[in-house]
Design a protein around this motif. Structure first.
Motif, PDB file in Angstrom:
ATOM      1  N   LEU A   1       0.828  -1.207   0.000  1.00 12.54           N
ATOM      2  CA  LEU A   1       0.000   0.000   0.000  1.00 12.54           C
ATOM      3  C   LEU A   1       0.862   1.256   0.000  1.00 12.54           C
ATOM      4  N   ALA A   2       1.907   1.257   0.804  1.00 15.88           N
ATOM      5  CA  ALA A   2       2.822   2.397   0.793  1.00 15.88           C
ATOM      6  C   ALA A   2       3.520   2.508  -0.560  1.00 15.88           C
ATOM      7  N   GLU A   3       3.878   1.377  -1.152  1.00 16.59           N
ATOM      8  CA  GLU A   3       4.506   1.378  -2.472  1.00 16.59           C
ATOM      9  C   GLU A   3       3.554   1.948  -3.522  1.00 16.59           C
ATOM     10  N   PHE A   4       2.284   1.610  -3.420  1.00 17.38           N
ATOM     11  CA  PHE A   4       1.283   2.139  -4.347  1.00 17.38           C
ATOM     12  C   PHE A   4       1.274   3.661  -4.295  1.00 17.38           C
ATOM     13  N   VAL A   5       1.274   4.223  -3.086  1.00 14.96           N
ATOM     14  CA  VAL A   5       1.256   5.673  -2.930  1.00 14.96           C
ATOM     15  C   VAL A   5       2.516   6.292  -3.527  1.00 14.96           C
ATOM     16  N   LEU A   6       3.674   5.754  -3.195  1.00 14.41           N
ATOM     17  CA  LEU A   6       4.932   6.332  -3.657  1.00 14.41           C
ATOM     18  C   LEU A   6       5.047   6.324  -5.175  1.00 14.41           C
ATOM     19  N   THR A   7       4.664   5.237  -5.814  1.00 12.90           N
ATOM     20  CA  THR A   7       4.867   5.116  -7.257  1.00 12.90           C
ATOM     21  C   THR A   7       3.769   5.784  -8.065  1.00 12.90           C
ATOM     22  N   ARG A   8       2.747   6.331  -7.396  1.00 18.79           N
ATOM     23  CA  ARG A   8       1.705   7.080  -8.101  1.00 18.79           C
ATOM     24  C   ARG A   8       1.814   8.583  -7.875  1.00 18.79           C
ATOM     25  N   ILE A   9       1.999   9.003  -6.625  1.00 17.92           N
ATOM     26  CA  ILE A   9       1.946  10.447  -6.363  1.00 17.92           C
ATOM     27  C   ILE A   9       3.207  10.999  -5.694  1.00 17.92           C
ATOM     28  N   PHE A  10       4.245  10.185  -5.555  1.00 20.41           N
ATOM     29  CA  PHE A  10       5.548  10.671  -5.096  1.00 20.41           C
ATOM     30  C   PHE A  10       6.641  10.237  -6.079  1.00 20.41           C
ATOM     31  N   PRO A  11       6.456  10.503  -7.379  1.00 19.67           N
ATOM     32  CA  PRO A  11       7.446  10.061  -8.359  1.00 19.67           C
ATOM     33  C   PRO A  11       8.777  10.799  -8.248  1.00 19.67           C
ATOM     34  N   HIS A  12       8.782  11.914  -7.532  1.00 19.46           N
ATOM     35  CA  HIS A  12       9.984  12.721  -7.352  1.00 19.46           C
ATOM     36  C   HIS A  12      10.807  12.272  -6.148  1.00 19.46           C
ATOM     37  N   VAL A  13      10.323  11.267  -5.407  1.00 23.86           N
ATOM     38  CA  VAL A  13      11.000  10.806  -4.194  1.00 23.86           C
ATOM     39  C   VAL A  13      11.759   9.522  -4.483  1.00 23.86           C
ATOM     40  N   GLN A  14      13.042   9.523  -4.227  1.00 26.33           N
ATOM     41  CA  GLN A  14      13.858   8.331  -4.438  1.00 26.33           C
ATOM     42  C   GLN A  14      13.451   7.227  -3.477  1.00 26.33           C
ATOM     43  N   PRO A  15      13.246   6.009  -3.975  1.00 25.94           N
ATOM     44  CA  PRO A  15      12.889   4.907  -3.079  1.00 25.94           C
ATOM     45  C   PRO A  15      13.959   4.704  -2.009  1.00 25.94           C
ATOM     46  N   GLY A  16      13.513   4.367  -0.807  1.00 30.40           N
ATOM     47  CA  GLY A  16      14.418   4.097   0.300  1.00 30.40           C
ATOM     48  C   GLY A  16      14.491   2.616   0.587  1.00 30.40           C
ATOM     49  N   PRO A  17      14.942   2.248   1.778  1.00 31.97           N
ATOM     50  CA  PRO A  17      15.106   0.829   2.111  1.00 31.97           C
ATOM     51  C   PRO A  17      13.794   0.059   2.129  1.00 31.97           C
ATOM     52  N   ASP A  18      12.704   0.724   2.453  1.00 32.40           N
ATOM     53  CA  ASP A  18      11.386   0.117   2.370  1.00 32.40           C
ATOM     54  C   ASP A  18      10.381   1.227   2.115  1.00 32.40           C
ATOM     55  N   ALA A  19       9.217   0.856   1.596  1.00 35.30           N
ATOM     56  CA  ALA A  19       8.249   1.857   1.151  1.00 35.30           C
ATOM     57  C   ALA A  19       7.648   2.657   2.304  1.00 35.30           C
ATOM     58  N   TRP A  20       7.318   1.998   3.411  1.00 40.43           N
ATOM     59  CA  TRP A  20       6.649   2.688   4.504  1.00 40.43           C
ATOM     60  C   TRP A  20       7.561   3.730   5.153  1.00 40.43           C
ATOM     61  N   SER A  21       8.795   3.368   5.436  1.00 40.18           N
ATOM     62  CA  SER A  21       9.693   4.350   6.037  1.00 40.18           C
ATOM     63  C   SER A  21       9.988   5.484   5.066  1.00 40.18           C
ATOM     64  N   THR A  22      10.018   5.187   3.754  1.00 42.69           N
ATOM     65  CA  THR A  22      10.229   6.235   2.762  1.00 42.69           C
ATOM     66  C   THR A  22       9.054   7.195   2.731  1.00 42.69           C
ATOM     67  N   LEU A  23       7.834   6.660   2.784  1.00 37.85           N
ATOM     68  CA  LEU A  23       6.651   7.523   2.782  1.00 37.85           C
ATOM     69  C   LEU A  23       6.592   8.381   4.039  1.00 37.85           C
ATOM     70  N   LEU A  24       6.932   7.818   5.179  1.00 37.01           N
ATOM     71  CA  LEU A  24       6.964   8.611   6.411  1.00 37.01           C
ATOM     72  C   LEU A  24       8.000   9.729   6.304  1.00 37.01           C
ATOM     73  N   TRP A  25       9.179   9.406   5.768  1.00 38.99           N
ATOM     74  CA  TRP A  25      10.211  10.440   5.605  1.00 38.99           C
ATOM     75  C   TRP A  25       9.748  11.519   4.626  1.00 38.99           C
ATOM     76  N   ALA A  26       9.150  11.106   3.513  1.00 36.68           N
ATOM     77  CA  ALA A  26       8.759  12.037   2.464  1.00 36.68           C
ATOM     78  C   ALA A  26       7.670  12.997   2.917  1.00 36.68           C
ATOM     79  N   THR A  27       6.952  12.646   3.973  1.00 29.39           N
ATOM     80  CA  THR A  27       5.884  13.497   4.484  1.00 29.39           C
ATOM     81  C   THR A  27       6.230  14.098   5.845  1.00 29.39           C
ATOM     82  N   GLY A  28       7.522  14.135   6.158  1.00 31.75           N
ATOM     83  CA  GLY A  28       7.972  14.784   7.380  1.00 31.75           C
ATOM     84  C   GLY A  28       7.663  14.060   8.653  1.00 31.75           C
ATOM     85  N   ARG A  29       7.491  12.739   8.591  1.00 33.43           N
ATOM     86  CA  ARG A  29       7.107  11.968   9.762  1.00 33.43           C
ATOM     87  C   ARG A  29       8.190  11.003  10.243  1.00 33.43           C
TER      88      ARG A  29
END
Length: 356
Positions: free
Chosen positions: A149-177
Motif C-alpha cells: 500500500l505504501a509502495e502504491f502511494v509512492l509510485t503514483r503520487i511521489f514520483p519525485h522521491v527516491q525509493p528508500g530501504p522500504d516503502a513505509w519508512s520512505t513515505l513517512l520520511w517524504a511526508t515529514g514523519r
C-alpha cells in the motif's frame, strides 16, 4: 497491468479500522495525533472528509474546484461511529475509482490541477495510511500498513522521491514523519499527480513509475494499446524513467507520455524527454508510434503539443531531437512540427525548435 486501486483503498481502510478499534473507548478529543496540532478525533474526521471529497470530485468530474459540499457528524457520534464513517466513505471512494473510466480526470490542485482514478486512489490511501499513523502514535498504538500500500502511494503520487530501504519508512520520511539515513529531514512536501497535455486528437498522459516498471517488463502499463503497441522505443524510455526514479533524479514533467486517443481510449504511441533541461535550457525529445497508428499525423501532433508546452516554460529555450538518417518519415514529422535541421552526422540528423 490491471488497476486494483479500489481494492487497495479498501485494504487501507481495513487496516485503519483494525488499528484504531481497540482504542474507541479512549479520549480522542484532547489527545493530539502524533506531532500534529489536530486531536485524534479531528484527524479521524479529516480522513473521512478527504475520502468523500475525493469520491465526490471524481464521480462528479469536477473541473475547476472541489464539489461544494461538506459532511458533518451527528451530534453525539462516538469514536466507533466515527470509524464507521471512515469505513463508509472509504467504500464510496473505492466504488468510484472502480467505476470511473480510465481517462476520467477531475480537479485537484497539486500540481497540475487534475488527477485520474489512480491519483485519487493514491491520495485517499495517503490520507488513510499517514493519518492512521498519526492517531496511532498519539494513542500509543502499534500500526504499520502493508508495504504494497505504501509502495502504491509512492509510485503514483511521489514520483519525485527516491525509493528508500522500504516503502513505509520512505513515505513517512517524504511526508515529514520520520528519518532516513543519509537524507535531510523533510519540512515541506506535496504529492505530485501526473501531467496530461491535450491536443486536437490526443491526450499526452504522463507515465508514473509504477506504469513505467510494467512497460519496461513487457506489460501494457495500464493502457489499452492499438495493435502493435507499445513500440520498442516506448519500452526503452520507460526503462530510462525507472532508472531516473530509482536514482532520485526523475522530474515527472520531463518524463514519458503515452499518446491516448480520447475518442476510444486507445494508446497509439509514446513521446517524452530524455531528461530535464540542461543549464542552457535545452531539452531533448523522442517519440515513436505503434505501426498500426502510423501515417495519420499523430506523431506530428504530439510533437507540436509537447514541444509547445515545454517552450512555454521559463526553464526551456530549445527542444532538440535527433533522427536516424534513413528514417524518412521521422524527418518529415519533425519538419512539419516546425523543427529546423542544425547538423548532419554520419548516422543521424539533429533538429531543434527554439522559443519565439
Amino acid at each position: 497491468m490491471r488497476a486494483w486501486s479500489g481494492t487497495q483503498v479498501e485494504e487501507a481502510v481495513a487496516g485503519c479500522l483494525a488499528a484504531l478499534r481497540p482504542a474507541v473507548d479512549r479520549d480522542w478529543e484532547t489527545v493530539k495525533a502524533g506531532s500534529s496540532d489536530w486531536s485524534c478525533h479531528e484527524t479521524a474526521f479529516h480522513v473521512a472528509e478527504c475520502l468523500i471529497g475525493y469520491a465526490g470530485n471524481l464521480a462528479g468530474r469536477a473541473q475547476h474546484a472541489y464539489v461544494p459540499f461538506e459532511i458533518s457528524l451527528d451530534e453525539g457520534t462516538d469514536n466507533a461511529g466515527l470509524l464507521h464513517v471512515i469505513e463508509t466513505t472509504g467504500a464510496l471512494l473505492a466504488a468510484t475509482v472502480r467505476t470511473a473510466p480510465p481517462g476520467a480526470r477531475a480537479f485537484h490542485p497539486y500540481p497540475f490541477r487534475s488527477a485520474d482514478r489512480e491519483g485519487f486512489a493514491a491520495m485517499g490511501l495517503a490520507e488513510v495510511l499517514l493519518h492512521t499513523h498519526d492517531i496511532a502514535e498519539g494513542l500509543a498504538l502499534d500500526y504499520a500498513p502493508q508495504e504494497e500500500l505504501a509502495e502504491f502511494v509512492l509510485t503514483r503520487i511521489f514520483p519525485h522521491v527516491q525509493p528508500g530501504p522500504d516503502a513505509w519508512s520512505t513515505l513517512l520520511w517524504a511526508t515529514g514523519r520520520g528519518d532516513l539515513p543519509g537524507r535531510a529531514p523533510v519540512t515541506e512536501w506535496r504529492w505530485h499527480n501526473n501531467l496530461v497535455i491535450p491536443s486536437e486528437r490526443l491526450v499526452l498522459t504522463g507515465v508514473r513509475p509504477a506504469e513505467a516498471r510494467d512497460l519496461r517488463l513487457g506489460g501494457d502499463g495500464g493502457f489499452d494499446w492499438v495493435e502493435g503497441g507499445p513500440f520498442e522505443g516506448t519500452r526503452d524510455a520507460a526503462g530510462m524513467l525507472v532508472k531516473a526514479y530509482e536514482a532520485g533524479v526523475h522530474r515527472p514533467e520531463f518524463g514519458v507520455f503515452v499518446m491516448v486517443r480520447p475518442e476510444d481510449g486507445r494508446a497509439v504511441g509514446g513521446i517524452g524527454f530524455h531528461g530535464a533541461p540542461d543549464e542552457e535550457g535545452l531539452a531533448e525529445i523522442g517519440y515513436d508510434l505503434a505501426e498500426s497508428a502510423r501515417g495519420q499525423g499523430y506523431a506530428t501532433e504530439a510533437l507540436r503539443a509537447l514541444s509547445g508546452w515545454a517552450l512555454a516554460r521559463d526553464d526551456v529555450r530549445t527542444v532538440f531531437a535527433t533522427v536516424e538518417r534513413a528514417n524518412t518519415p521521422s524527418h518529415a514529422v519533425v519538419t512539419r512540427a516546425g523543427f529546423t535541421k542544425v547538423s548532419e552526422g554520419e548516422d543521424e540528423f539533429a533538429y531543434e525548435l527554439r522559443q519565439a
